[in-house]
Motif scaffolding. Structure first.
Motif, PDB file in Angstrom:
ATOM      1  N   GLY A  35       0.798  -1.325  -0.154  1.00  0.00           N
ATOM      2  CA  GLY A  35      -0.081   0.003   0.062  1.00  0.00           C
ATOM      3  C   GLY A  35       0.789   1.105  -0.016  1.00  0.00           C
ATOM      4  O   GLY A  35       2.127   1.123  -0.158  1.00  0.00           O
ATOM      5  N   PHE A  38       3.979   2.472   1.641  1.00  0.00           N
ATOM      6  CA  PHE A  38       4.964   1.555   2.217  1.00  0.00           C
ATOM      7  C   PHE A  38       5.961   0.856   1.442  1.00  0.00           C
ATOM      8  O   PHE A  38       6.163   1.581   0.400  1.00  0.00           O
ATOM      9  CB  PHE A  38       4.005   0.523   2.950  1.00  0.00           C
ATOM     10  N   LEU A 100      -2.754  -4.622  -1.471  1.00  0.00           N
ATOM     11  CA  LEU A 100      -3.378  -4.163  -0.126  1.00  0.00           C
ATOM     12  C   LEU A 100      -3.621  -2.646  -0.612  1.00  0.00           C
ATOM     13  O   LEU A 100      -2.559  -1.839  -0.712  1.00  0.00           O
ATOM     14  CB  LEU A 100      -2.560  -4.213   1.135  1.00  0.00           C
ATOM     15  N   MET A 102      -3.659   0.720  -1.859  1.00  0.00           N
ATOM     16  CA  MET A 102      -3.238   1.427  -3.052  1.00  0.00           C
ATOM     17  C   MET A 102      -2.705   0.092  -4.043  1.00  0.00           C
ATOM     18  O   MET A 102      -2.849  -0.031  -5.282  1.00  0.00           O
ATOM     19  CB  MET A 102      -1.952   2.261  -3.058  1.00  0.00           C
ATOM     20  N   ARG A 139      -6.671  14.893  -1.285  1.00  0.00           N
ATOM     21  CA  ARG A 139      -5.352  14.250  -1.803  1.00  0.00           C
ATOM     22  C   ARG A 139      -4.282  15.701  -2.578  1.00  0.00           C
ATOM     23  O   ARG A 139      -3.291  15.884  -2.225  1.00  0.00           O
ATOM     24  CB  ARG A 139      -5.531  13.366  -2.790  1.00  0.00           C
ATOM     25  N   ARG A 161      -5.208   8.763   8.689  1.00  0.00           N
ATOM     26  CA  ARG A 161      -5.965   8.325   7.501  1.00  0.00           C
ATOM     27  C   ARG A 161      -5.569   6.748   7.494  1.00  0.00           C
ATOM     28  O   ARG A 161      -6.804   6.061   7.533  1.00  0.00           O
ATOM     29  CB  ARG A 161      -5.294   9.263   6.176  1.00  0.00           C
ATOM     30  N   MET A 195      -3.471   8.237  -7.407  1.00  0.00           N
ATOM     31  CA  MET A 195      -4.637   7.738  -6.658  1.00  0.00           C
ATOM     32  C   MET A 195      -5.643   8.812  -6.934  1.00  0.00           C
ATOM     33  O   MET A 195      -7.043   8.288  -7.307  1.00  0.00           O
ATOM     34  CB  MET A 195      -4.418   7.534  -5.254  1.00  0.00           C
ATOM     35  N   LEU A 222     -10.702   3.015   6.217  1.00  0.00           N
ATOM     36  CA  LEU A 222     -10.302   3.835   4.952  1.00  0.00           C
ATOM     37  C   LEU A 222     -11.024   3.228   3.888  1.00  0.00           C
ATOM     38  O   LEU A 222     -11.356   3.759   2.928  1.00  0.00           O
ATOM     39  CB  LEU A 222      -8.867   3.843   4.987  1.00  0.00           C
ATOM     40  N   HIS A 248      -7.183  -1.260   8.674  1.00  0.00           N
ATOM     41  CA  HIS A 248      -6.631  -1.105   7.268  1.00  0.00           C
ATOM     42  C   HIS A 248      -5.455  -2.176   7.030  1.00  0.00           C
ATOM     43  O   HIS A 248      -5.608  -2.578   5.970  1.00  0.00           O
ATOM     44  CB  HIS A 248      -6.349   0.462   7.068  1.00  0.00           C
TER      45      HIS A 248
HETATM   46  C1  MLT Z   1      -2.971   2.900   0.933  1.00  0.00           C
HETATM   47  O1  MLT Z   1      -3.268   2.542   2.130  1.00  0.00           O
HETATM   48  O2  MLT Z   1      -2.532   2.437   0.182  1.00  0.00           O
HETATM   49  C2  MLT Z   1      -3.488   4.326   0.688  1.00  0.00           C
HETATM   50  O3  MLT Z   1      -3.571   5.201   2.166  1.00  0.00           O
HETATM   51  C3  MLT Z   1      -4.913   4.157   0.074  1.00  0.00           C
HETATM   52  C4  MLT Z   1      -5.676   5.499  -0.225  1.00  0.00           C
HETATM   53  O4  MLT Z   1      -5.265   6.435   0.566  1.00  0.00           O
HETATM   54  O5  MLT Z   1      -6.845   5.601  -0.698  1.00  0.00           O
END
Ligand code: MLT
Length: 271
Positions: A35, A38, A100, A102, A139, A161, A195, A222, A248
């Protein structure tokens, strides 16, 4: 929680972009997309449980971890093209592709662009819908803040978030903090743009033909269970699992529940 060492990483140059990835285990090829923001170490809790029967391919997506961070903007399709180039370079016909959040948005884009390369699809803590107008505005505000002040300017907002208002195990909160601060400005802005501009994948869901597993934490704020249920209703034959006491970061929070679910799914894809 352990984090992998640099020496475990391999690197591949894909049309000018160097992508770092971990390639571990033998068996059914399973490529997992982390995600935002990360890196591949997100999947560490899955490695010991899944590698007896699977070959896990764990890239750092462009702009993240040890991979190159080209100048923004990025599009979701750029990530999907990187994934296909990696599958090609590894000489794999088909993979079970998982992602996961994104990573899930990207996996859906891959499934739409080259379904013939997917043996199965795993969607964790993700959704098919595009951002709402308000979400997109948020965003864009984050992009402006990042341009002005780097990762430090958005770390608190991003943590809130991603982690929500529920108590998170301290080890996971620290990982998220370090991942955010360890991501380059290019990677942050590029991914936020990707995104914010991603299309609604909902109309495509009914055309997915490979086995599909959807996993969501019951406390995910989320990408909540309702989003997972909508995807499961639209994807033919999809299996949906709600994981209790998880938010999440479901695969990090509850590996003892999630790993056997993925293991069974891989067996189904193999069969
Ligand atoms: C994620 O966890 O990949 C992002 O926070 C997802 C998002 O912001 O839509």
């Amino acid at each position: 929680m352990t984090i992998g060492s640099e020496s475990e990483l391999q690197r591949v140059s894909l049309g000018g972009l160097t992508l770092a990835y971990r390639d571990v285990g033998q068996g059914t090829p399973c490529l997992l997309l982390h995600g935002f923001p990360f890196d591949h170490t997100q999947w560490h809790p899955q490695i010991p449980a899944l590698t007896p029967g699977a070959r896990l391919i764990l890239p750092d997506l462009r702009g993240h971890g040890a991979s190159d961070a080209p100048p923004p903007p990025y599009r979701l399709t750029d990530f999907a093209d990187d994934v296909r180039a990696l599958i090609d370079r590894l000489d794999l016909d088909r993979v079970v592709l998982g992602g996961l959040s994104m990573g899930g948005y990207i996996a859906l884009s891959c499934a739409e662009r080259y379904p013939e390369r997917l043996q199965g699809l795993i969607l964790l803590a993700t959704r098919a819908e595009a951002d709402t107008a308000m979400g997109r505005q948020a965003r864009l505000a984050m992009i402006t803040e990042t341009q002005a002040g780097g990762a430090e300017a958005i770390v608190t907002d991003l943590e809130r978030r991603i982690l929500g208002d529920r108590e998170t195990p301290a080890g996971i909160a620290t990982l998220v903090h370090d991942w955010i601060l360890g991501t380059s400005v290019e990677g942050l802005i590029g991914s936020l743009t990707a995104m914010a501009t991603r299309p609604d994948a909902t109309p495509f869901l009914s055309r997915i033909t490979c086995p599909t597993l959807i996993v969501v934490g019951t406390d995910d704020q989320l990408t909540p269970p309702a989003a997972a249920h909508s995807m499961a209703a639209a994807i033919p034959g999809a299996e949906l699992v709600e994981v209790p006491d998880a938010a999440h970061l479901v695969s990090l929070e509850q590996p003892a529940i999630v790993n056997p679910i993925i293991e069974r799914f891989l067996e189904r894809c193999r069969g």
